[in-house]
Design a protein around this motif. Structure first.
Motif, PDB file in Angstrom:
ATOM      1  N   GLU A 132      -7.064   3.810  -6.244  1.00 11.39           N
ATOM      2  CA  GLU A 132      -8.015   4.809  -5.733  1.00 11.39           C
ATOM      3  C   GLU A 132      -7.318   5.933  -4.976  1.00 11.39           C
ATOM      4  O   GLU A 132      -7.593   7.113  -5.200  1.00 11.39           O
ATOM      5  N   TYR A 133      -6.438   5.571  -4.050  1.00  8.37           N
ATOM      6  CA  TYR A 133      -5.761   6.583  -3.240  1.00  8.37           C
ATOM      7  C   TYR A 133      -4.843   7.455  -4.102  1.00  8.37           C
ATOM      8  O   TYR A 133      -4.743   8.660  -3.898  1.00  8.37           O
ATOM      9  N   ALA A 134      -4.181   6.843  -5.073  1.00  6.12           N
ATOM     10  CA  ALA A 134      -3.327   7.623  -5.968  1.00  6.12           C
ATOM     11  C   ALA A 134      -4.162   8.593  -6.805  1.00  6.12           C
ATOM     12  O   ALA A 134      -3.830   9.774  -6.922  1.00  6.12           O
ATOM     13  N   ALA A 135      -5.255   8.101  -7.381  1.00  3.65           N
ATOM     14  CA  ALA A 135      -6.119   8.967  -8.192  1.00  3.65           C
ATOM     15  C   ALA A 135      -6.697  10.108  -7.364  1.00  3.65           C
ATOM     16  O   ALA A 135      -6.942  11.195  -7.891  1.00  3.65           O
ATOM     17  N   ALA A 136      -6.890   9.874  -6.053  1.00  4.98           N
ATOM     18  CA  ALA A 136      -7.407  10.924  -5.164  1.00  4.98           C
ATOM     19  C   ALA A 136      -6.325  11.922  -4.766  1.00  4.98           C
ATOM     20  O   ALA A 136      -6.617  12.927  -4.116  1.00  4.98           O
ATOM     21  N   PRO A 148       5.629 -13.167   7.870  1.00  2.00           N
ATOM     22  CA  PRO A 148       6.433 -13.216   9.099  1.00  2.00           C
ATOM     23  C   PRO A 148       7.209 -11.929   9.400  1.00  2.00           C
ATOM     24  O   PRO A 148       7.391 -11.570  10.560  1.00  2.00           O
ATOM     25  N   ALA A 149       7.656 -11.210   8.374  1.00  2.00           N
ATOM     26  CA  ALA A 149       8.404  -9.960   8.581  1.00  2.00           C
ATOM     27  C   ALA A 149       7.486  -8.747   8.746  1.00  2.00           C
ATOM     28  O   ALA A 149       7.954  -7.667   9.048  1.00  2.00           O
ATOM     29  N   GLN A 150       6.191  -8.950   8.535  1.00  2.00           N
ATOM     30  CA  GLN A 150       5.242  -7.823   8.510  1.00  2.00           C
ATOM     31  C   GLN A 150       5.804  -6.725   7.579  1.00  2.00           C
ATOM     32  O   GLN A 150       6.031  -5.594   7.961  1.00  2.00           O
ATOM     33  N   THR A 151       5.981  -7.121   6.328  1.00  2.00           N
ATOM     34  CA  THR A 151       6.608  -6.254   5.326  1.00  2.00           C
ATOM     35  C   THR A 151       5.760  -5.017   5.061  1.00  2.00           C
ATOM     36  O   THR A 151       4.569  -5.116   4.755  1.00  2.00           O
ATOM     37  N   VAL A 152       6.412  -3.875   5.170  1.00  2.00           N
ATOM     38  CA  VAL A 152       5.762  -2.593   4.900  1.00  2.00           C
ATOM     39  C   VAL A 152       6.168  -2.168   3.488  1.00  2.00           C
ATOM     40  O   VAL A 152       7.358  -2.101   3.166  1.00  2.00           O
ATOM     41  N   THR A 153       5.182  -1.891   2.651  1.00  2.00           N
ATOM     42  CA  THR A 153       5.435  -1.373   1.303  1.00  2.00           C
ATOM     43  C   THR A 153       5.051   0.088   1.299  1.00  2.00           C
ATOM     44  O   THR A 153       3.927   0.437   1.656  1.00  2.00           O
ATOM     45  N   LEU A 154       6.004   0.946   0.938  1.00  2.00           N
ATOM     46  CA  LEU A 154       5.782   2.389   0.907  1.00  2.00           C
ATOM     47  C   LEU A 154       5.549   2.821  -0.534  1.00  2.00           C
ATOM     48  O   LEU A 154       6.401   2.583  -1.398  1.00  2.00           O
ATOM     49  N   TYR A 155       4.393   3.428  -0.760  1.00  2.00           N
ATOM     50  CA  TYR A 155       4.043   3.974  -2.079  1.00  2.00           C
ATOM     51  C   TYR A 155       4.067   5.493  -1.974  1.00  2.00           C
ATOM     52  O   TYR A 155       3.624   6.053  -0.977  1.00  2.00           O
ATOM     53  N   GLN A 156       4.549   6.145  -3.013  1.00  2.00           N
ATOM     54  CA  GLN A 156       4.541   7.604  -3.077  1.00  2.00           C
ATOM     55  C   GLN A 156       4.033   8.013  -4.453  1.00  2.00           C
ATOM     56  O   GLN A 156       4.315   7.339  -5.448  1.00  2.00           O
ATOM     57  N   ASP A 160       3.403  12.008 -12.261  1.00  2.00           N
ATOM     58  CA  ASP A 160       2.121  12.348 -12.893  1.00  2.00           C
ATOM     59  C   ASP A 160       1.052  12.741 -11.877  1.00  2.00           C
ATOM     60  O   ASP A 160       0.000  13.261 -12.237  1.00  2.00           O
ATOM     61  N   GLY A 161       1.298  12.484 -10.582  1.00  2.00           N
ATOM     62  CA  GLY A 161       0.360  12.879  -9.532  1.00  2.00           C
ATOM     63  C   GLY A 161      -0.897  12.037  -9.448  1.00  2.00           C
ATOM     64  O   GLY A 161      -1.803  12.360  -8.679  1.00  2.00           O
ATOM     65  N   THR A 162      -0.959  10.939 -10.212  1.00  2.00           N
ATOM     66  CA  THR A 162      -2.165  10.098 -10.175  1.00  2.00           C
ATOM     67  C   THR A 162      -1.864   8.609 -10.032  1.00  2.00           C
ATOM     68  O   THR A 162      -2.783   7.808  -9.971  1.00  2.00           O
ATOM     69  N   THR A 163      -0.585   8.247 -10.013  1.00  2.00           N
ATOM     70  CA  THR A 163      -0.210   6.851  -9.804  1.00  2.00           C
ATOM     71  C   THR A 163       0.918   6.797  -8.771  1.00  2.00           C
ATOM     72  O   THR A 163       1.676   7.756  -8.612  1.00  2.00           O
TER      73      THR A 163
END
Length: 186
Positions: A132-136, A148-156, A160-163
């Protein structure tokens, strides 16, 4: 109230105004969200660990000089869709400029959305919201897992600007030792 009684009074299509009224009427602190397709999600109130993670991320952004007017907790975001708008309430949002006072903000100036994954919201936070956020067209989306590590996943956003593409995964403690400018575009 029984499920039958709720179903009898549930509107066929839930608008963002309906959603705001549901949130306002709830005395238990639950969050109500809808996807652009109209799927209703009810999320229980966050626990103290959730609150500490959000506070640490806000403090990190503020300490790095991000303007206070451009960081928001639990702000309503209007997610456009082909059949109508959805409404999501991310844990933290970072904006390229201050936003007008509104219940549901447009995604135009949204730079980053952060969701702290709550027990029971994994499928939505790490599945539905990614698409949803990518399509927006939201440039960046981060999730913070409750491992336990509170893993942060970074998406960019990809070319294509939509995924989204995953650009990094790291423990929250490691992220907080870096500068936000190393990870957040403006």
């Amino acid at each position: 109230m029984s499920a039958e009684a709720v179903g009898r009074h549930m509107p066929a299509i839930i608008t963002l105004d309906d959603l705001a009224a549901m949130i306002s009427a709830d005395t238990h602190g639950r969050r109500y969200e809808t996807s652009p397709e109209g799927v209703l999600s009810v999320v229980p109130p966050p626990d103290s660990e959730h609150a500490v993670i959000a506070t640490r991320l806000m403090a990190w952004l503020i300490a790095a000089g991000w303007p206070l007017e451009q960081i928001m907790q639990v702000a309503g975001v209007r997610i456009p869709g082909p059949d109508g708008d959805g409404g999501r309430i991310p844990d933290l949002t970072v904006w390229s400029r201050p936003q007008p006072r509104a219940v549901w903000l447009a995604v135009a100036d949204l730079v980053l959305v952060i969701e702290i994954v709550s027990r029971g919201s994994e499928a939505i936070d790490q599945g539905a919201k990614v698409s949803e956020y990518a399509a927006a067209g939201i440039p960046q989306y981060w999730t913070v897992a409750r491992d336990p590590a509170q893993t942060v996943t970074l998406y960019q956003l990809g070319p294509d600007g939509t995924t989204y593409e995953v650009t990094a995964k790291m423990p929250l403690a490691w992220l907080l030792q870096t500068a936000p400018a190393d990870h957040i575009g403006s």
